[in-house]
Design an enzyme around this catalytic site. Structure first.
Site, PDB file in Angstrom:
ATOM      1  N   ASP A 165      -3.128  -6.000   1.044  1.00 51.78           N
ATOM      2  CA  ASP A 165      -3.060  -6.739  -0.221  1.00 51.78           C
ATOM      3  C   ASP A 165      -3.300  -8.219   0.103  1.00 51.78           C
ATOM      4  O   ASP A 165      -2.383  -9.036   0.084  1.00 51.78           O
ATOM      5  CB  ASP A 165      -1.710  -6.510  -0.894  1.00 51.78           C
ATOM      6  CG  ASP A 165      -1.527  -5.051  -1.258  1.00 51.78           C
ATOM      7  OD1 ASP A 165      -2.073  -4.615  -2.276  1.00 51.78           O
ATOM      8  OD2 ASP A 165      -0.874  -4.317  -0.480  1.00 51.78           O
ATOM      9  N   HIS A 196       3.204   1.125   5.583  1.00 50.80           N
ATOM     10  CA  HIS A 196       4.538   0.516   5.483  1.00 50.80           C
ATOM     11  C   HIS A 196       5.231   0.535   6.854  1.00 50.80           C
ATOM     12  O   HIS A 196       5.924  -0.414   7.224  1.00 50.80           O
ATOM     13  CB  HIS A 196       5.415   1.298   4.495  1.00 50.80           C
ATOM     14  CG  HIS A 196       4.904   1.300   3.082  1.00 50.80           C
ATOM     15  ND1 HIS A 196       4.481   2.438   2.451  1.00 50.80           N
ATOM     16  CD2 HIS A 196       4.766   0.298   2.173  1.00 50.80           C
ATOM     17  CE1 HIS A 196       4.113   2.157   1.206  1.00 50.80           C
ATOM     18  NE2 HIS A 196       4.263   0.860   1.010  1.00 50.80           N
ATOM     19  N   VAL A 243      -3.558  -0.615   7.926  1.00 52.27           N
ATOM     20  CA  VAL A 243      -3.528   0.687   8.609  1.00 52.27           C
ATOM     21  C   VAL A 243      -4.402   1.645   7.809  1.00 52.27           C
ATOM     22  O   VAL A 243      -4.348   1.675   6.576  1.00 52.27           O
ATOM     23  CB  VAL A 243      -2.078   1.214   8.687  1.00 52.27           C
ATOM     24  CG1 VAL A 243      -2.044   2.601   9.326  1.00 52.27           C
ATOM     25  CG2 VAL A 243      -1.215   0.239   9.477  1.00 52.27           C
TER      26      VAL A 243
HETATM   27  P1  AMP Z   1       3.610  -1.504  -1.710  1.00 47.14           P
HETATM   28  O1  AMP Z   1       4.693  -0.513  -1.474  1.00 47.14           O
HETATM   29  O2  AMP Z   1       2.306  -0.892  -2.077  1.00 47.14           O
HETATM   30  O3  AMP Z   1       4.037  -2.629  -2.618  1.00 47.14           O
HETATM   31  O4  AMP Z   1       3.324  -2.184  -0.318  1.00 47.14           O
HETATM   32  C1  AMP Z   1       4.373  -2.782   0.407  1.00 47.14           C
HETATM   33  C2  AMP Z   1       3.805  -3.555   1.563  1.00 47.14           C
HETATM   34  O5  AMP Z   1       3.064  -2.664   2.403  1.00 47.14           O
HETATM   35  C3  AMP Z   1       2.817  -4.655   1.130  1.00 47.14           C
HETATM   36  O6  AMP Z   1       3.038  -5.803   1.927  1.00 47.14           O
HETATM   37  C4  AMP Z   1       1.487  -4.038   1.401  1.00 47.14           C
HETATM   38  O7  AMP Z   1       0.468  -4.980   1.666  1.00 47.14           O
HETATM   39  C5  AMP Z   1       1.789  -3.224   2.644  1.00 47.14           C
HETATM   40  N1  AMP Z   1       0.809  -2.154   2.825  1.00 47.14           N
HETATM   41  C6  AMP Z   1       0.439  -1.213   1.905  1.00 47.14           C
HETATM   42  N2  AMP Z   1      -0.538  -0.426   2.405  1.00 47.14           N
HETATM   43  C7  AMP Z   1      -0.789  -0.889   3.665  1.00 47.14           C
HETATM   44  C8  AMP Z   1      -1.692  -0.509   4.698  1.00 47.14           C
HETATM   45  N3  AMP Z   1      -2.545   0.503   4.553  1.00 47.14           N
HETATM   46  N4  AMP Z   1      -1.689  -1.212   5.854  1.00 47.14           N
HETATM   47  C9  AMP Z   1      -0.833  -2.260   6.023  1.00 47.14           C
HETATM   48  N5  AMP Z   1       0.056  -2.654   5.090  1.00 47.14           N
HETATM   49  C10 AMP Z   1       0.067  -1.995   3.924  1.00 47.14           C
END
Ligand code: AMP
Length: 293
Positions: A156, A37, A182
């Site tokens: 995602d 994030h 990441v």
């Molecule tokens: P989430 O809180 O899981 O809905 O993720 C919020 C945002 O963070 C989304 O755009 C995800 O694709 C991104 N995200 C989650 N994990 C990662 C990661 N390991 N690397 C890059 N972006 C991420």
């Protein structure tokens, strides 16, 4: 850093930014923030003058048997982390603020969004209603936060592709920016769900990334049959005793439709979803198929 919980206050903040000539970047999250994030937040800071991070666990993107209730909610810690990163605003609305007519499909039947064939494969095939919930909530977040840029993770990948199509086909005046995945030091993609893994599962989880690397390697070395690429991806997962593969696929990077034969110059998405116990991990890569000479 200001925290806003209702849509009217969010509009007021966004309008004030635009009135002072500032551009806004939105980073939508469900909280439980990790380094993935924060890479999005850093990209948002490069992209615009003011950054708003939304924290909202969206009920409509969870199927009834998924982890909506158990999903980690750590708003106070998340706010501290974002304040340290000089984020300007946090938008942390209630479910009622986001879904004034209720959040179940029977309660909010007036307007619904369909993602059609983009939903047919990868996660869409296994998570009924998930991407409809995602496009619905992202539309709401874009309308609430009025950003010039919205930043999402390639982690995602299907979501990112669908949201780019959403913005283009519905003519949203926003740029959708993707940020590379990441990873932990051992290659496992950072995810709020990694915390659910047992020690044994966590030790095997890097095989998920090994599967993606094996797929990339197969394509780089000239493999043109998608089936053979999938077999290469499955091999490292076969070495993880606790892994149960939900899918390993090669699809077109834009239409998200399966392909059987890779042609030089094609852009493809290779992707896997793997269960360790009840914990579902995903990983993927966008790959440009090299020319044969
Ligand atoms: P989430 O809180 O899981 O809905 O993720 C919020 C945002 O963070 C989304 O755009 C995800 O694709 C991104 N995200 C989650 N994990 C990662 C990661 N390991 N690397 C890059 N972006 C991420």
């Amino acid at each position: 850093m200001t925290t806003l919980t209702d849509v009217a206050a969010m509009h007021e903040w966004a309008d004030a930014q635009h009135q002072r000539g500032a551009t806004i970047a939105l980073v939508p999250t469900m909280g439980a923030l990790h380094s993935g994030h924060l890479a999005l937040v850093e990209e948002a800071k490069r992209q615009a003058d003011a950054v708003v991070t939304s924290i909202f666990v969206n009920p409509t993107q969870f199927a009834p048997d998924e982890d909506y209730d158990a999903y980690p909610r750590t708003l106070d810690t998340d706010r501290e982390i974002l304040a340290e990163r000089d984020v300007d605003a946090v938008f942390a609305p209630t479910v009622e603020a986001m879904y004034p007519f209720g959040a179940s499909t029977t309660e909010e039947p007036y307007i619904s969004m369909d993602v059609h064939t983009l939903n047919d494969h990868l996660c869409g095939a296994h998570r009924p209603g998930h991407f409809e919930g995602v496009v619905t909530v992202v539309t709401k977040l874009l309308n609430a936060c009025k950003p010039d840029v919205a930043v999402f993770g390639q982690k995602d990948a299907q979501q990112l592709v669908i949201l780019k199509h959403l913005a283009q086909s519905l003519l949203f005046d926003v740029e959708i920016v993707g940020v590379p995945t990441v990873r932990e030091d051992d290659g496992l993609a950072c995810s709020s769900r990694n915390a659910y893994l047992s020690d044994e599962e966590r030790a095997e989880a890097p095989q998920v990334y090994a599967a993606i690397q094996a797929g990339e390697q197969a394509i780089a070395s000239g493999e043109q049959h998608a089936e053979a690429v999938v077999r290469a991806m499955q091999k490292p997962l076969g070495q993880a005793e606790h892994a149960r593969v939900q899918y390993a696929s090669v699809v077109d990077a834009s239409s998200l439709q399966p392909i059987t034969h890779l042609h030089p110059g094609d852009d493809v998405l290779i992707a896997v979803a793997v269960f360790f116990g009840d914990t579902r991990l995903i990983d993927n890569a966008f790959v440009h198929v090299p020319s044969s000479d």
